[in-house]
Design an enzyme around this catalytic site. Structure first.
Site, PDB file in Angstrom:
ATOM      1  N   HIS A  88      65.227  27.971  49.322  1.00  0.00           N
ATOM      2  CA  HIS A  88      64.159  28.103  48.332  1.00  0.00           C
ATOM      3  C   HIS A  88      63.505  29.457  48.514  1.00  0.00           C
ATOM      4  O   HIS A  88      63.856  30.195  49.436  1.00  0.00           O
ATOM      5  CB  HIS A  88      63.149  26.959  48.427  1.00  0.00           C
ATOM      6  CG  HIS A  88      62.384  26.888  49.714  1.00  0.00           C
ATOM      7  ND1 HIS A  88      62.977  26.715  50.934  1.00  0.00           N
ATOM      8  CD2 HIS A  88      61.044  26.970  49.967  1.00  0.00           C
ATOM      9  CE1 HIS A  88      62.048  26.667  51.873  1.00  0.00           C
ATOM     10  NE2 HIS A  88      60.872  26.826  51.322  1.00  0.00           N
ATOM     11  N   HIS A  90      60.362  30.537  49.266  1.00  0.00           N
ATOM     12  CA  HIS A  90      59.222  30.864  50.133  1.00  0.00           C
ATOM     13  C   HIS A  90      59.567  32.020  51.061  1.00  0.00           C
ATOM     14  O   HIS A  90      60.689  32.127  51.560  1.00  0.00           O
ATOM     15  CB  HIS A  90      58.798  29.635  50.945  1.00  0.00           C
ATOM     16  CG  HIS A  90      57.910  28.690  50.172  1.00  0.00           C
ATOM     17  ND1 HIS A  90      57.673  27.401  50.565  1.00  0.00           N
ATOM     18  CD2 HIS A  90      57.215  28.864  49.022  1.00  0.00           C
ATOM     19  CE1 HIS A  90      56.844  26.818  49.692  1.00  0.00           C
ATOM     20  NE2 HIS A  90      56.566  27.676  48.747  1.00  0.00           N
ATOM     21  N   ASP A  92      58.989  32.866  54.076  1.00  0.00           N
ATOM     22  CA  ASP A  92      59.486  32.708  55.443  1.00  0.00           C
ATOM     23  C   ASP A  92      60.989  32.409  55.477  1.00  0.00           C
ATOM     24  O   ASP A  92      61.621  32.484  56.517  1.00  0.00           O
ATOM     25  CB  ASP A  92      58.682  31.648  56.222  1.00  0.00           C
ATOM     26  CG  ASP A  92      58.629  30.303  55.542  1.00  0.00           C
ATOM     27  OD1 ASP A  92      58.574  30.261  54.292  1.00  0.00           O
ATOM     28  OD2 ASP A  92      58.649  29.281  56.243  1.00  0.00           O
ATOM     29  N   HIS A  93      61.579  32.100  54.312  1.00  0.00           N
ATOM     30  CA  HIS A  93      63.026  31.854  54.213  1.00  0.00           C
ATOM     31  C   HIS A  93      63.752  32.993  53.498  1.00  0.00           C
ATOM     32  O   HIS A  93      64.891  33.292  53.812  1.00  0.00           O
ATOM     33  CB  HIS A  93      63.301  30.554  53.449  1.00  0.00           C
ATOM     34  CG  HIS A  93      62.733  29.366  54.132  1.00  0.00           C
ATOM     35  ND1 HIS A  93      63.491  28.501  54.879  1.00  0.00           N
ATOM     36  CD2 HIS A  93      61.454  28.920  54.236  1.00  0.00           C
ATOM     37  CE1 HIS A  93      62.711  27.564  55.400  1.00  0.00           C
ATOM     38  NE2 HIS A  93      61.469  27.800  55.032  1.00  0.00           N
TER      39      HIS A  93
HETATM   40 ZN   LIG Z   1      58.902  26.376  52.067  1.00  0.00          ZN
END
Ligand SMILES: [Zn+2]
Length: 275
Positions: A88, A90, A92-93
């Site tokens: 996804h 976000h 942090d990914h």
């Molecule tokens: Zn997330």
């Protein structure tokens, strides 16, 4: 407020460092631990034995050292990155995805955002490795999970974590969609196709079925607690979301209350839509 306890995590806080987890999956832990990201983001390197092209799931934050470390781990396996996939969007990914594509020359696949699009049921084949896309919206609208049938594993991003429970990130995330996604994962774990979960944060989940059962019970319990908090007066507070968070999430650290507020807003919307 008493709730069903989660299954014991496979590694305590501070004791999850990634590494070789299944025959095909290696976890490189990103150096971004926090209350929201647990031990840090798990960047997963997937490689069919003997193959020379690997898949990387979630390069993680824009952290040059981490991204180069992932490339080095792939090269140490005698391979190069053939494709990068995002669970996804976000940060942090996904924040490091663009830089990672520069470093590797590999395409990035995800839902939308200009990436090579993926949809439920798609099969991704790289270097003899087969991944099946399982759409699992709810944490966010673009959340995907990936089944790795050869290892009976499911990569879940933030949909199911290795420790604690996830946030339904209202308004993009939706509780009804999230509950449907848990059902879809439960169908995979119940049928034995998936026995372990490789999460986006926290340690590997060796008993996928038990963790998914806990997640379903937990969501039902939280929803009942929100209903009760509203009935107990939170519905008349000037800030209904905050009043519910104070009553229902009293047991979680205050630093994660902003995230709890998103989950509460998602639950209120869910209850409103159902009268
Ligand atoms: Zn997330």
């Amino acid at each position: 407020m008493s709730t069903t306890p989660p299954p014991a995590p496979s590694a305590a806080v501070g004791e999850w460092h990634g590494g070789r987890i299944t025959e095909r999956a290696l976890c490189v832990l990103a150096p971004n631990p926090s209350p929201m990201t647990l031990d840090g983001t798990n960047t997963w390197v997937l490689l069919e034995p003997g193959a020379t092209e690997a898949v990387v799931i979630d390069p993680g934050p824009l952290h040059e050292g981490h991204l180069r470390h992932v490339v080095a781990e792939v090269e140490a396996l005698g391979a190069r990155v053939g494709a990068t996939i995002l669970t996804h969007g976000h940060a942090d990914h996904a924040e490091g995805a663009e830089r990672f594509a520069e470093l590797t020359g590999a395409p990035t696949r995800a839902v939308g955002r200009g990436h090579d699009d993926l949809a439920d049921g798609d099969v991704v084949r790289v270097g003899g490795l087969e991944l099946r896309v399982v759409a699992t919206p709810g944490h966010t609208s673009d959340s995907l999970s990936f089944a790795l049938p050869a290892d009976s594993a499911l990569l879940t991003g933030d949909t199911v974590l290795g420790r604690g429970t996830t946030v339904v990130a209202h308004p993009d995330g939706e509780l009804a969609a999230y509950l449907d996604s848990l059902e879809r994962i439960a169908a995979l774990t119940g049928g034995g196709a998936v026995t372990s979960i490789l999460p986006g944060h926290g340690p590997v989940v060796p008993d996928a079925s038990a963790m998914v059962a806990f997640y379903r019970v937990h969501r039902a319990e939280r929803l009942e607690q929100v209903r009760q908090a509203l009935a107990d007066g939170a519905s008349r507070a000037p800030d209904v979301v905050q009043a519910v968070v104070e009553r229902v999430y009293a047991d979680v650290p205050r630093e994660v209350w902003p995230a709890a507020a998103q989950s509460v807003a998602a639950q209120l919307e869910y209850l409103r839509a159902r009268g």
